[in-house]
Scaffold this motif. Structure first.
Motif, PDB file in Angstrom:
ATOM      1  N   ILE A 220       0.756  -1.222  -0.025  1.00  9.81           N
ATOM      2  CA  ILE A 220       0.164  -0.012  -0.127  1.00  9.81           C
ATOM      3  C   ILE A 220       0.863   1.084  -0.050  1.00  9.81           C
ATOM      4  O   ILE A 220       1.750   1.323   0.942  1.00  9.81           O
ATOM      5  N   ASN A 221       0.881   2.119  -1.025  1.00 11.18           N
ATOM      6  CA  ASN A 221       1.524   3.301  -1.083  1.00 11.18           C
ATOM      7  C   ASN A 221       2.851   3.302  -0.987  1.00 11.18           C
ATOM      8  O   ASN A 221       3.897   3.862  -0.159  1.00 11.18           O
ATOM      9  N   VAL A 222       3.472   1.991  -1.834  1.00 12.19           N
ATOM     10  CA  VAL A 222       4.978   1.994  -2.060  1.00 12.19           C
ATOM     11  C   VAL A 222       5.317   2.642  -3.385  1.00 12.19           C
ATOM     12  O   VAL A 222       4.786   2.198  -4.262  1.00 12.19           O
ATOM     13  N   PRO A 223       6.118   3.884  -3.279  1.00  9.29           N
ATOM     14  CA  PRO A 223       6.372   4.498  -4.600  1.00  9.29           C
ATOM     15  C   PRO A 223       6.914   3.534  -5.512  1.00  9.29           C
ATOM     16  O   PRO A 223       7.862   3.102  -5.336  1.00  9.29           O
ATOM     17  N   GLN A 224       6.404   3.697  -6.687  1.00 12.63           N
ATOM     18  CA  GLN A 224       6.886   2.756  -7.807  1.00 12.63           C
ATOM     19  C   GLN A 224       7.584   1.522  -7.525  1.00 12.63           C
ATOM     20  O   GLN A 224       8.745   1.375  -7.568  1.00 12.63           O
ATOM     21  N   PRO A 225       6.755   0.684  -6.739  1.00 10.01           N
ATOM     22  CA  PRO A 225       7.169  -0.604  -6.541  1.00 10.01           C
ATOM     23  C   PRO A 225       8.038  -1.375  -7.508  1.00 10.01           C
ATOM     24  O   PRO A 225       7.731  -1.618  -8.544  1.00 10.01           O
ATOM     25  N   ASP A 226       9.324  -2.033  -7.356  1.00  9.04           N
ATOM     26  CA  ASP A 226      10.077  -2.629  -8.219  1.00  9.04           C
ATOM     27  C   ASP A 226       9.470  -4.071  -8.302  1.00  9.04           C
ATOM     28  O   ASP A 226       9.943  -5.012  -7.430  1.00  9.04           O
ATOM     29  N   ILE A 227       8.842  -4.182  -9.482  1.00  7.54           N
ATOM     30  CA  ILE A 227       8.325  -5.680  -9.733  1.00  7.54           C
ATOM     31  C   ILE A 227       9.533  -6.582  -9.600  1.00  7.54           C
ATOM     32  O   ILE A 227       9.283  -7.800  -9.402  1.00  7.54           O
ATOM     33  N   ARG A 228      10.736  -6.293 -10.019  1.00  5.91           N
ATOM     34  CA  ARG A 228      11.702  -7.436 -10.198  1.00  5.91           C
ATOM     35  C   ARG A 228      12.002  -7.862  -8.712  1.00  5.91           C
ATOM     36  O   ARG A 228      12.484  -9.113  -8.411  1.00  5.91           O
ATOM     37  N   GLN A 229      11.537  -7.292  -7.721  1.00  8.78           N
ATOM     38  CA  GLN A 229      11.752  -7.702  -6.206  1.00  8.78           C
ATOM     39  C   GLN A 229      10.659  -8.691  -5.935  1.00  8.78           C
ATOM     40  O   GLN A 229      10.840  -9.543  -5.016  1.00  8.78           O
ATOM     41  N   ILE A 230       9.748  -8.659  -6.713  1.00  7.00           N
ATOM     42  CA  ILE A 230       8.318  -9.758  -6.523  1.00  7.00           C
ATOM     43  C   ILE A 230       8.478 -10.851  -7.065  1.00  7.00           C
ATOM     44  O   ILE A 230       8.179 -11.985  -6.732  1.00  7.00           O
ATOM     45  N   THR A 231       9.028 -10.831  -8.241  1.00  3.40           N
ATOM     46  CA  THR A 231       9.000 -11.917  -9.282  1.00  3.40           C
ATOM     47  C   THR A 231       9.805 -13.135  -8.735  1.00  3.40           C
ATOM     48  O   THR A 231       9.310 -14.294  -9.238  1.00  3.40           O
ATOM     49  N   PRO A 232      10.770 -13.054  -7.980  1.00  4.85           N
ATOM     50  CA  PRO A 232      11.583 -14.426  -7.409  1.00  4.85           C
ATOM     51  C   PRO A 232      10.398 -15.142  -6.440  1.00  4.85           C
ATOM     52  O   PRO A 232      10.905 -16.323  -6.068  1.00  4.85           O
ATOM     53  N   LEU A 233       9.436 -14.502  -6.016  1.00  2.00           N
ATOM     54  CA  LEU A 233       8.693 -15.109  -4.886  1.00  2.00           C
ATOM     55  C   LEU A 233       7.798 -16.323  -5.577  1.00  2.00           C
ATOM     56  O   LEU A 233       6.649 -16.048  -5.897  1.00  2.00           O
ATOM     57  N   LYS A 234       8.130 -17.378  -5.674  1.00  2.00           N
ATOM     58  CA  LYS A 234       7.617 -18.567  -6.524  1.00  2.00           C
ATOM     59  C   LYS A 234       6.471 -19.234  -5.683  1.00  2.00           C
ATOM     60  O   LYS A 234       5.479 -19.861  -6.498  1.00  2.00           O
ATOM     61  N   ASN A 235       6.382 -18.893  -4.397  1.00  2.00           N
ATOM     62  CA  ASN A 235       5.026 -19.363  -3.798  1.00  2.00           C
ATOM     63  C   ASN A 235       3.850 -18.519  -3.572  1.00  2.00           C
ATOM     64  O   ASN A 235       2.922 -18.750  -2.894  1.00  2.00           O
ATOM     65  N   LEU A 236       4.219 -17.374  -4.431  1.00  3.35           N
ATOM     66  CA  LEU A 236       3.103 -16.154  -3.977  1.00  3.35           C
ATOM     67  C   LEU A 236       1.808 -16.612  -4.754  1.00  3.35           C
ATOM     68  O   LEU A 236       1.692 -16.986  -6.024  1.00  3.35           O
TER      69      LEU A 236
END
Length: 222
Positions: free
Chosen positions: A136-152
């Motif tokens: 919530i309201n994280v400025p310009q969240p870096d999608i590259r930080q999310i994509t390694p989360l394989k269990n998401l």
């Protein structure tokens, strides 16, 4: 909470609490709590009660050793309190960076994280077993930080408007390119709230998606 006076509450009673959130006001305090497993599908239900203003110290969380989920929006306990909670799986918090959070918990045991007001997603990789992530309201969240989360399995990104913290609309703070999410093939639930979101082709590879919510967007391409 326990239907008896506070002086009769035992350590065994406190061990039954699996979820807690405390909001302190000047005159009253509101407490949300549950004895249900927050991750037992369909069973979780939180009750609430309003009390005279509590002298609540977040370190008092140590009295609830079997917490499974905790809302820390209104403050963090001492350094070692959460690390000693072997059943803790979910955290709700605000205005803390992920690297700080990871230092206060055992990040590999966390399956749900809701964070608001962080300046970046640096440190997210420590939470490698995340299944539910809310930003919530994280400025310009870096999608590259999310994509390694394989269990998401569930992802929610809620962004503020495109002005910066000082009201300067020339400084873009919302994300415009969500294409990186296309590799999260295990996603089942996706919620996006952004006025800058225009293109949705990244949704096509998300074959396991069963629930989709998009708000505040004027689509250009689907």
């Amino acid at each position: 909470m326990f239907q008896k006076s506070s002086d009769l509450v035992t350590a065994q009673d406190l061990e039954k609490v699996t979820y807690i959130k405390v909001q302190n006001g000047r005159e009253t305090s509101k407490v949300w709590y549950s004895f249900d497993d927050p991750y037992d599908s369909g069973a979780f239900k939180a009750a609430s009660l309003e009390l005279e203003a509590l002298e609540w110290d977040t370190s008092d969380l140590a009295r609830f050793p079997n917490l499974v989920k905790v809302d820390l929006t209104y403050g963090w306990p001492g350094e070692e309190v959460l690390k000693k909670m072997e059943y803790l799986k979910g955290i709700v918090c605000s205005n803390m960076e992920l690297s700080e959070i990871a230092a206060k918990v055992e990040p590999t045991q966390i399956v749900e994280l809701e964070i608001s007001g962080a300046e970046s997603l640096e440190g997210l990789s420590a939470f490698e077993n995340l299944q539910i992530l809310t930003l919530i309201n994280v400025p310009q969240p870096d999608i590259r930080q999310i994509t390694p989360l394989k269990n998401l399995k569930s992802l929610s990104i809620e962004e503020d408007d495109s002005t910066d913290l000082f009201g300067d609309s020339s400084k873009q703070r919302t994300l415009t390119d969500y294409s990186g999410l296309s590799v999260l093939s295990g996603l089942e639930t996706l919620h996006l709230q952004s006025s800058s979101l225009r293109e949705f082709s990244f949704l096509k590879p998300l074959v396991n998606l069963t629930e989709l919510s998009i708000e505040d967007s004027e689509a250009i391409s689907v």
